[in-house]
Design an enzyme around this catalytic site. Structure first.
Site, mmCIF file in Angstrom:
data_model
loop_
_atom_site.group_PDB
_atom_site.id
_atom_site.type_symbol
_atom_site.label_atom_id
_atom_site.label_comp_id
_atom_site.label_asym_id
_atom_site.label_seq_id
_atom_site.Cartn_x
_atom_site.Cartn_y
_atom_site.Cartn_z
ATOM 1 N N ASN A 9 0.874 -1.178 0.000
ATOM 2 C CA ASN A 9 0.000 0.000 0.000
ATOM 3 C C ASN A 9 0.913 1.230 0.000
ATOM 4 O O ASN A 9 1.554 1.532 1.001
ATOM 5 C CB ASN A 9 -0.885 -0.023 1.254
ATOM 6 C CG ASN A 9 -1.681 1.263 1.400
ATOM 7 O OD1 ASN A 9 -1.838 2.025 0.446
ATOM 8 N ND2 ASN A 9 -2.181 1.511 2.602
ATOM 9 N N LYS A 11 0.083 4.336 -0.228
ATOM 10 C CA LYS A 11 -0.516 5.549 0.371
ATOM 11 C C LYS A 11 -0.260 6.757 -0.534
ATOM 12 O O LYS A 11 -0.243 6.614 -1.749
ATOM 13 C CB LYS A 11 0.036 5.769 1.781
ATOM 14 C CG LYS A 11 0.027 4.492 2.619
ATOM 15 C CD LYS A 11 0.364 4.737 4.053
ATOM 16 C CE LYS A 11 0.473 3.401 4.767
ATOM 17 N NZ LYS A 11 0.365 3.514 6.199
ATOM 18 N N HIS A 96 -9.363 1.378 4.704
ATOM 19 C CA HIS A 96 -8.067 1.476 5.392
ATOM 20 C C HIS A 96 -8.226 2.377 6.610
ATOM 21 O O HIS A 96 -8.967 3.349 6.581
ATOM 22 C CB HIS A 96 -7.004 2.042 4.435
ATOM 23 C CG HIS A 96 -5.628 1.944 5.017
ATOM 24 N ND1 HIS A 96 -5.134 2.874 5.894
ATOM 25 C CD2 HIS A 96 -4.651 1.009 4.859
ATOM 26 C CE1 HIS A 96 -3.910 2.516 6.251
ATOM 27 N NE2 HIS A 96 -3.594 1.384 5.641
ATOM 28 N N GLU A 98 -6.542 4.683 7.823
ATOM 29 C CA GLU A 98 -6.298 6.127 7.603
ATOM 30 C C GLU A 98 -7.536 6.775 6.984
ATOM 31 O O GLU A 98 -7.861 7.916 7.301
ATOM 32 C CB GLU A 98 -5.044 6.319 6.730
ATOM 33 C CG GLU A 98 -3.781 5.997 7.521
ATOM 34 C CD GLU A 98 -2.637 5.441 6.708
ATOM 35 O OE1 GLU A 98 -2.652 5.563 5.471
ATOM 36 O OE2 GLU A 98 -1.713 4.866 7.325
ATOM 37 N N GLU A 168 -5.562 -5.151 10.368
ATOM 38 C CA GLU A 168 -4.460 -4.218 10.620
ATOM 39 C C GLU A 168 -4.719 -3.465 11.927
ATOM 40 O O GLU A 168 -5.515 -2.507 11.950
ATOM 41 C CB GLU A 168 -4.370 -3.190 9.500
ATOM 42 C CG GLU A 168 -4.130 -3.781 8.131
ATOM 43 C CD GLU A 168 -3.504 -2.752 7.191
ATOM 44 O OE1 GLU A 168 -2.390 -2.996 6.749
ATOM 45 O OE2 GLU A 168 -4.124 -1.701 6.949
ATOM 46 N N GLY A 174 2.549 1.783 10.578
ATOM 47 C CA GLY A 174 3.527 2.856 10.422
ATOM 48 C C GLY A 174 4.251 3.218 11.713
ATOM 49 O O GLY A 174 4.954 4.221 11.772
ATOM 50 N N SER A 213 3.366 -2.679 10.249
ATOM 51 C CA SER A 213 4.820 -2.762 10.437
ATOM 52 C C SER A 213 5.403 -4.113 9.990
ATOM 53 O O SER A 213 6.316 -4.636 10.628
ATOM 54 C CB SER A 213 5.198 -2.444 11.879
ATOM 55 O OG SER A 213 4.841 -1.100 12.181
#
Ligand code: PEP
Length: 251
Positions: A9, A11, A96, A98, A168, A174, A213
Site C-alpha cells: 500500500n 498511500k 483502510h 487512515e 491491521e 507505520g 509494520s
C-alpha cells in the site's frame, strides 16, 4: 487452497514516474511470485494507476486505494468503479484505517463500496482493526467483529468469493510496533470464524491478511501462521529492495 498474497500500500507516495519505474523493476518479481503460487501487488495513488498498470508485469496486481460506490454523479473529488475498470484496475483497498480516521469511512460506507465492487466482479481488500485505546481496553474482538458484521452484512457466499480481508491493528500501522504473530493469528482466525458464522464454508476460501509494520525481517513469521494468508505492507513496500526482500523471505 488459499494462495499467499503480498500487497504493497503506497498511500500518498510516489510520483507517477516513480511508480512506473518501480513497476518495471518489479516485473521479474511478479513472475517469480507466480512460480511460487504467490500473488504480488501494489496499490498506487489514483494518479499513478495507469502508469503502473501499463509498466507492470501482467502478473502484478495493481490495486486502487479507494473508490466511490456510485457510478457517476455530483461527487467532487471522487473516482468511480467504471473509471477504474477502464484502466484495467479490478482490486480496491476498502476501509483502510487512515481513511476511517481522516475521511469518515464507516462500516456502512465500506459495505456500499464492497456491494458495488462485487456487482462489478472486482476484488475488495477490506481493512479492519482496532485502535490502541480499544486494544488496551481488551475490545479488539468486539471492534473487529462489528467491522466484519456490518461491512459484510447481507452479502451471499457467491458475492464474497473473491473478497480479501486485511486485519491491521491501527496501533501497529507505520509505528514499528508489531503485533505479535500470536495476536495476528488469533485475530485473523477470529475474522474467519465470524465470516463462517455469516457466510458458511466460503470463509475458508477468503484470504485474511495481516498488516502493521510488516518488514522483511518479520514477514515469514506472520505468513507461517495458519490463518494469515499474506500481508498488506505500507512502508516496507516503497523501495524495490525491501519489496524484493519481502518476497524472497516468503518463497
Ligand atoms: C498499511 O498502510 O496498511 C500498513 C500496514 O503500513 P505499515 O506497513 O507501514 O505499517
Amino acid at each position: 487452497m488459499r494462495r499467499k498474497l503480498l500487497l504493497g500500500n503506497w498511500k500518498m507516495n510516489k510520483l507517477a514516474s516513480e511508480a512506473r519505474e518501480f513497476a518495471i523493476n518489479a516485473r521479474p518479481l511478479a513472475e517469480l511470485a507466480k512460480k511460487h503460487q504467490i500473488d504480488l501487488g501494489v496499490a498506487p495513488t489514483y494518479l499513478s494507476l495507469a502508469a503502473t498498470k501499463e509498466a507492470a508485469s501482467k502478473d502484478m496486481i495493481v490495486a486502487a486505494q479507494n473508490c466511490h460506490f456510485k457510478e457517476s454523479g455530483a461527487y467532487t473529488g471522487e473516482v468511480s468503479i467504471p473509471m477504474l475498470k477502464e484502466f484495467g484496475i479490478d482490486w480496491v483497498i476498502i476501509g483502510h484505517s487512515e481513511r476511517r480516521a481522516y475521511d469518515n469511512e464507516t462500516n456502512l460506507k465500506c459495505h456500499d463500496k464492497m456491494a458495488a465492487l462485487f456487482a462489478n466482479n472486482m476484488v475488495p481488500v477490506y481493512c479492519v482493526g482496532e485502535t490502541l485505546q480499544e486494544f488496551e481496553e481488551g475490545r479488539t474482538k468486539e471492534v473487529v467483529g462489528t467491522q466484519i458484521r456490518e461491512g459484510l452484512a447481507g452479502f451471499t457466499s457467491e458475492d464474497v468469493k473473491h473478497l480479501v480481508v486485511a486485519y491491521e491493528p491501527v496501533w501497529s500501522i507505520g509505528t514499528g510496533k508489531n503485533a505479535s504473530s500470536e495476536i495476528a493469528q488469533d485475530i485473523c482466525k477470529f475474522v474467519r470464524d465470524v465470516m463462517r458464522e455469516m457466510l458458511g464454508d466460503v470463509a475458508d476460501e477468503i484470504r485474511v491478511l495481516y498488516g502493521g509494520s510488516v518488514k522483511p525481517v518479520n514477514v515469514k513469521e506472520y505468513l507461517s501462521c495458519p490463518d494469515v494468508d499474506g500481508a498488506l505492507v505500507g512502508g516496507a513496500s516503497l523501495k524495490i529492495d525491501s519489496y524484493t526482500e519481502l518476497l524472497n523471505n516468503i518463497l
